[in-house]
Design a protein around this motif. Structure first.
Motif, PDB file in Angstrom:
ATOM      1  N   ALA A 142     124.317 142.927  20.340  1.00 20.14           N
ATOM      2  CA  ALA A 142     122.888 142.710  20.558  1.00 20.14           C
ATOM      3  C   ALA A 142     122.645 141.750  21.710  1.00 20.14           C
ATOM      4  O   ALA A 142     123.460 140.856  21.960  1.00 20.14           O
ATOM      5  CB  ALA A 142     122.234 142.143  19.292  1.00 20.14           C
ATOM      6  N   PRO A 143     121.514 141.928  22.385  1.00 20.20           N
ATOM      7  CA  PRO A 143     121.084 140.866  23.303  1.00 20.20           C
ATOM      8  C   PRO A 143     120.633 139.655  22.490  1.00 20.20           C
ATOM      9  O   PRO A 143     120.341 139.775  21.300  1.00 20.20           O
ATOM     10  CB  PRO A 143     119.892 141.505  24.035  1.00 20.20           C
ATOM     11  CG  PRO A 143     119.375 142.537  23.090  1.00 20.20           C
ATOM     12  CD  PRO A 143     120.559 143.029  22.313  1.00 20.20           C
ATOM     13  N   ARG A 144     120.629 138.505  23.124  1.00 19.17           N
ATOM     14  CA  ARG A 144     120.015 137.312  22.539  1.00 19.17           C
ATOM     15  C   ARG A 144     119.007 136.809  23.560  1.00 19.17           C
ATOM     16  O   ARG A 144     119.366 136.116  24.513  1.00 19.17           O
ATOM     17  CB  ARG A 144     121.067 136.230  22.230  1.00 19.17           C
ATOM     18  CG  ARG A 144     121.956 136.564  21.043  1.00 19.17           C
ATOM     19  CD  ARG A 144     123.145 135.606  20.957  1.00 19.17           C
ATOM     20  NE  ARG A 144     122.750 134.220  20.821  1.00 19.17           N
ATOM     21  CZ  ARG A 144     122.613 133.580  19.658  1.00 19.17           C
ATOM     22  NH1 ARG A 144     122.821 134.234  18.526  1.00 19.17           N
ATOM     23  NH2 ARG A 144     122.279 132.312  19.616  1.00 19.17           N
ATOM     24  N   LEU A 145     117.765 137.220  23.366  1.00 20.75           N
ATOM     25  CA  LEU A 145     116.731 136.854  24.316  1.00 20.75           C
ATOM     26  C   LEU A 145     116.427 135.361  24.225  1.00 20.75           C
ATOM     27  O   LEU A 145     116.373 134.789  23.130  1.00 20.75           O
ATOM     28  CB  LEU A 145     115.463 137.664  24.050  1.00 20.75           C
ATOM     29  CG  LEU A 145     115.596 139.173  24.263  1.00 20.75           C
ATOM     30  CD1 LEU A 145     114.319 139.886  23.844  1.00 20.75           C
ATOM     31  CD2 LEU A 145     115.930 139.488  25.710  1.00 20.75           C
ATOM     32  N   THR A 201     116.655 130.524  21.870  1.00 25.02           N
ATOM     33  CA  THR A 201     116.283 131.723  21.128  1.00 25.02           C
ATOM     34  C   THR A 201     115.162 131.383  20.154  1.00 25.02           C
ATOM     35  O   THR A 201     114.764 130.227  20.010  1.00 25.02           O
ATOM     36  CB  THR A 201     117.494 132.271  20.366  1.00 25.02           C
ATOM     37  OG1 THR A 201     117.990 131.247  19.487  1.00 25.02           O
ATOM     38  CG2 THR A 201     118.605 132.681  21.322  1.00 25.02           C
ATOM     39  N   SER A 202     114.682 132.414  19.457  1.00 23.53           N
ATOM     40  CA  SER A 202     113.546 132.234  18.551  1.00 23.53           C
ATOM     41  C   SER A 202     113.899 132.677  17.139  1.00 23.53           C
ATOM     42  O   SER A 202     113.973 133.887  16.867  1.00 23.53           O
ATOM     43  CB  SER A 202     112.330 133.017  19.048  1.00 23.53           C
ATOM     44  OG  SER A 202     111.888 132.525  20.289  1.00 23.53           O
ATOM     45  N   ALA A 203     114.164 131.728  16.267  1.00 19.19           N
ATOM     46  CA  ALA A 203     114.295 131.954  14.820  1.00 19.19           C
ATOM     47  C   ALA A 203     115.158 133.177  14.523  1.00 19.19           C
ATOM     48  O   ALA A 203     116.263 133.303  15.017  1.00 19.19           O
ATOM     49  CB  ALA A 203     112.916 132.068  14.190  1.00 19.19           C
ATOM     50  N   MET A 233     112.823 139.179  20.473  1.00 19.40           N
ATOM     51  CA  MET A 233     111.885 138.419  21.297  1.00 19.40           C
ATOM     52  C   MET A 233     112.368 136.988  21.455  1.00 19.40           C
ATOM     53  O   MET A 233     113.262 136.534  20.755  1.00 19.40           O
ATOM     54  CB  MET A 233     110.482 138.421  20.677  1.00 19.40           C
ATOM     55  CG  MET A 233     110.363 137.807  19.289  1.00 19.40           C
ATOM     56  SD  MET A 233     110.112 136.006  19.272  1.00 19.40           S
ATOM     57  CE  MET A 233     108.482 135.891  19.997  1.00 19.40           C
ATOM     58  N   ALA A 234     111.763 136.304  22.408  1.00  9.47           N
ATOM     59  CA  ALA A 234     111.927 134.861  22.565  1.00  9.47           C
ATOM     60  C   ALA A 234     110.589 134.307  23.011  1.00  9.47           C
ATOM     61  O   ALA A 234     109.759 135.040  23.580  1.00  9.47           O
ATOM     62  CB  ALA A 234     113.017 134.531  23.579  1.00  9.47           C
ATOM     63  N   GLY A 235     110.351 133.046  22.750  1.00 12.53           N
ATOM     64  CA  GLY A 235     109.044 132.485  23.070  1.00 12.53           C
ATOM     65  C   GLY A 235     109.133 131.091  23.645  1.00 12.53           C
ATOM     66  O   GLY A 235     110.057 130.325  23.350  1.00 12.53           O
ATOM     67  N   GLY A 236     108.182 130.770  24.491  1.00  8.44           N
ATOM     68  CA  GLY A 236     108.053 129.437  25.047  1.00  8.44           C
ATOM     69  C   GLY A 236     106.590 129.069  25.157  1.00  8.44           C
ATOM     70  O   GLY A 236     105.710 129.908  24.960  1.00  8.44           O
TER      71      GLY A 236
END
Length: 441
Positions: free
Chosen positions: A159-162, A305-307, A313-316
């Motif tokens: 898997a990717p890790r965004l 990364t996000s949770a 997804m990833a968030g900032g």
């Protein structure tokens, strides 16, 4: 786990044409389901729950058609020798929603009117499962009165890790000034993202400039949402930032604002499973040159990364405080009721107010009434009568003012006010706001 939800009926707006007959669509189901290989370094590094959204798209007259006896069938044979199906969602409100027999899983959703959303399973990758494409998950949706619907999902081991870059908050921003956001994202996984990348932006206490033609905005003027698409793929180890800022303008009354962004695989965006989150295809585009990307070093600790959603997804965000964070601003409210009635009203807490009581001067014809806290839930906080009006302390679940409307006095106004030190808060005029009466008889 999410139990199936069946929405209620609603009428078609006048003049809007809908397809006739009973139809059902799969509105969200992953095109690619990535199965992260266990690394032992992250307890949350596991596949996302597989989720399916259905929507009834047929209409009978002015009402959506009810799709009868909906069953969703999953062929789980693709997981043989590579993963274990960890649980089957039987639902809270709908017992025995999903039943497995061998490699076949059938979820009985009964009747679906507007739509249904459910998570039928999640999986764990087996040790030693070979990395790469593993096959196809097949979904078949049948019903008593609508055509059969089919969908496939590619299963990939690995898997990717965004990731998204975390920005430091800004302070001392002047209301009405520009706040530039430069989103940055990368892939720290073991698998490329063979898809375009979507970046969504949401502005709080600010508006966006509709600058770029590869971005769509929720409004042509002063939008607060944007969605920008960038061509993929996103290779393992790669990271990029936008080659220009997404410019926001702090609201004239802003104190504590935020620009929040999320990074998705464009055709498997996580928020597509939640109605109303994505902008429609007809959303207005910016008029300027397209926003591009430039490579950056994404290996640092600021790219996170996000949770549980690392492959999804990833968030900032970019938080900002303006130079008015010490400006106490009272918030007015209305007392609504009939003459002779005792009413309860929530007193809004002033913006940026710290310790102390909020003072309420009641409009003519209105008087403070006993609160009787013992007759209410213990977490409620009440104002106390004082000086012909009331004093209201802060309450974790709002503060309640109890009053009696003694007589009708049209145009009567009181005030709600909060004290502050004029040395640090020179604008004292907005420390008070009106309290009005709306008569309901």
């Amino acid at each position: 786990m999410t139990a199936p939800a069946t929405a209620g009926a609603h009428s078609s707006p006048a003049g809007v044409k809908h397809p006739q007959g009973t139809k059902l669509e799969i509105t969200a189901a992953m095109r690619t389901y990535y199965l992260p290989r266990p690394t032992g370094s992250d307890a949350n590094d596991e596949p996302t729950e597989y989720q399916v959204n259905l929507q009834s798209t047929g209409w009978t007259g002015a009402k959506p058609s009810v799709v009868k006896d909906v069953k969703v069938h999953f062929d789980l044979s693709v997981f043989k020798n590579i993963a274990t199906v960890r649980w089957i969602n039987q639902g809270n409100r709908h017992p025995d929603t999903c039943v497995r027999s061998g490699d076949q899983l059938t979820c009985d959703l009964k009747d679906v009117e507007l739509g249904a959303s459910f998570s039928p399973f999640a999986v764990s990758v087996l040790p030693g499962a070979p990395k790469g494409p593993a096959g196809t998950l097949r979904i078949t949706v049948t019903s008593a009165n609508a055509p059969t619907v089919r969908r496939t999902t590619d299963i990939v081991v690995g898997a990717p890790r965004l990731t998204a870059r975390q920005d430091k908050p800004l302070t001392g921003v002047k209301p009405g000034s520009e706040v530039p956001l430069t989103p940055a994202f990368g892939n720290k996984g073991d698998t490329d993202v063979d898809d375009d990348i979507l970046v969504t932006v949401r502005a709080t206490e600010a508006t966006l400039r509709p600058q770029y033609r590869n971005c769509r905005y929720d409004k042509p003027v002063a939008p607060t949402k944007a969605e920008c698409t960038f061509p993929g793929p996103l290779r393992v180890g790669a990271a990029y930032e936008t080659d220009g800022p997404l410019t926001a303008v702090a609201d004239a009354t802003a104190m504590h604002g935020k620009l929040t962004y999320a990074v998705y695989r464009a055709h498997d965006r996580l928020d597509a499973r939640y109605p109303g989150e994505q902008l429609p295809a007809t959303a207005v585009r910016g008029t300027g040159a397209p926003l591009g990307l430039r490579p950056v070093d994404g290996g640092g600790a600021e790219f996170t990364t996000s949770a549980h959603w690392k492959a999804e997804m990833a968030g900032g965000d970019l938080a900002f405080d303006t130079d008015r964070i010490h400006d106490v601003q009272a918030v007015g409210f209305a007392i609504k009721g009939k003459v002779g009635e005792v009413v309860e009203v929530d007193v809004p807490w002033p913006r940026n107010f710290g310790d102390g009581d909020v003072r309420v001067t009641l409009p003519e014809g209105v008087s403070a009434a006993p609160a009787h806290p013992e007759e209410h839930p213990s977490e409620m906080t009440f104002c106390r009568p004082a000086d012909g009006g009331a004093r209201c302390p802060w309450g974790p679940h709002d503060t309640t003012l109890v009053v009696r409307i003694d007589k009708r006095v049209d145009g009567a106004r009181g005030t709600v006010s909060a004290p502050s030190d004029p040395v640090v808060d020179p604008d004292q005029e907005n420390n008070s706001a009106p309290v009005t009466v709306e008569y309901t008889d």
